[in-house]
Design a protein around this motif. Structure first.
Motif, mmCIF file in Angstrom:
data_model
loop_
_atom_site.group_PDB
_atom_site.id
_atom_site.type_symbol
_atom_site.label_atom_id
_atom_site.label_comp_id
_atom_site.label_asym_id
_atom_site.label_seq_id
_atom_site.Cartn_x
_atom_site.Cartn_y
_atom_site.Cartn_z
ATOM 1 N N ALA A 1 0.841 -1.207 0.000
ATOM 2 C CA ALA A 1 0.000 0.000 0.000
ATOM 3 C C ALA A 1 0.876 1.257 0.000
ATOM 4 C CB ALA A 1 -0.940 -0.003 1.196
ATOM 5 N N ARG A 2 1.965 1.243 0.744
ATOM 6 C CA ARG A 2 2.855 2.415 0.771
ATOM 7 C C ARG A 2 3.527 2.651 -0.576
ATOM 8 N NH1 ARG A 2 4.157 0.154 5.747
ATOM 9 N NH2 ARG A 2 6.179 -0.575 4.987
ATOM 10 N N CYS A 3 3.663 1.613 -1.380
ATOM 11 C CA CYS A 3 4.277 1.745 -2.706
ATOM 12 C C CYS A 3 3.266 2.129 -3.779
ATOM 13 C CB CYS A 3 4.968 0.451 -3.099
ATOM 14 S SG CYS A 3 6.464 0.149 -2.162
ATOM 15 N N GLY A 4 1.976 2.118 -3.440
ATOM 16 C CA GLY A 4 0.991 2.553 -4.416
ATOM 17 C C GLY A 4 -0.100 1.561 -4.745
ATOM 18 N N PHE A 5 0.008 0.331 -4.272
ATOM 19 C CA PHE A 5 -1.052 -0.645 -4.545
ATOM 20 C C PHE A 5 -2.310 -0.269 -3.765
ATOM 21 C CE2 PHE A 5 2.760 -3.119 -5.482
ATOM 22 C CZ PHE A 5 2.415 -3.736 -6.669
ATOM 23 N N ASP A 6 -3.460 -0.421 -4.407
ATOM 24 C CA ASP A 6 -4.727 -0.197 -3.716
ATOM 25 C C ASP A 6 -5.666 -1.386 -3.854
ATOM 26 O OD1 ASP A 6 -5.181 0.216 -6.402
ATOM 27 O OD2 ASP A 6 -6.283 2.061 -6.166
ATOM 28 N N ALA A 7 -5.196 -2.460 -4.500
ATOM 29 C CA ALA A 7 -5.962 -3.694 -4.622
ATOM 30 C C ALA A 7 -4.999 -4.873 -4.520
ATOM 31 C CB ALA A 7 -6.719 -3.733 -5.945
#
Length: 154
Positions: free
Chosen positions: A120-126
């Motif tokens: 999530a901190r790297c940009g994933f949202d799924a």
């Protein structure tokens, strides 16, 4: 069966992966959503049905190839073939921070609960969890983390 977590809740997987071995032979759906492997997605560049498709990348594939199409891409899936392969973290950061990708960024493959916060901190949202992972434990792992700062795809 794998569970999809998006924006902190379990949701239906409306964007299935078209397996690589079927990628070259299967026709694109006339209507509907599917994630094409990058080589097939690039081959279909002149096909108007490609607009209803997302794309998925293996860790060795260059996300820079997607830059011209990022404003219209609804979903990009990045693969974790094994949990120790972290190249998709770098791909995610490039897509979000350098190129401003606004759509859904999905982690697929060997996705474990313990990795979700870092993803999530790297940009994933799924996150398409590995089949043996508990959705409840995964949601708990995501519960206290920061929400992504980028706008959501409609």
């Amino acid at each position: 069966m794998s569970v999809l977590i998006r924006d902190g809740r379990v949701v239906d997987n409306l964007w299935p992966l078209l397996p690589e071995e079927e990628g070259a032979a299967a026709p694109l759906p006339a209507a509907g959503r599917i994630l094409l492997h990058l080589p097939r997605w690039l081959e279909e560049s002149r096909n108007p049905q490609r607009a209803a498709c997302g794309v998925w990348l293996q860790p060795h594939e260059d996300p820079e190839l997607l830059v011209p199409d990022l404003p219209t891409l609804p979903v990009i899936a990045l693969s974790f073939p094994v949990f120790t392969d972290g190249r998709a973290y770098s791909q995610a950061r490039l897509l979000r921070q350098r190129h401003g990708f606004q759509g859904e960024l999905r982690a697929v493959g060997d996705v474990l609960r313990d990795q979700l916060s870092a993803m999530a901190r790297c940009g994933f949202d799924a996150f398409l969890l590995r089949a043996d992972q508990s959705p409840e434990a995964a949601l708990a792992a995501l519960g206290g983390g920061p929400r992504p700062p980028w706008p959501r795809w409609p």
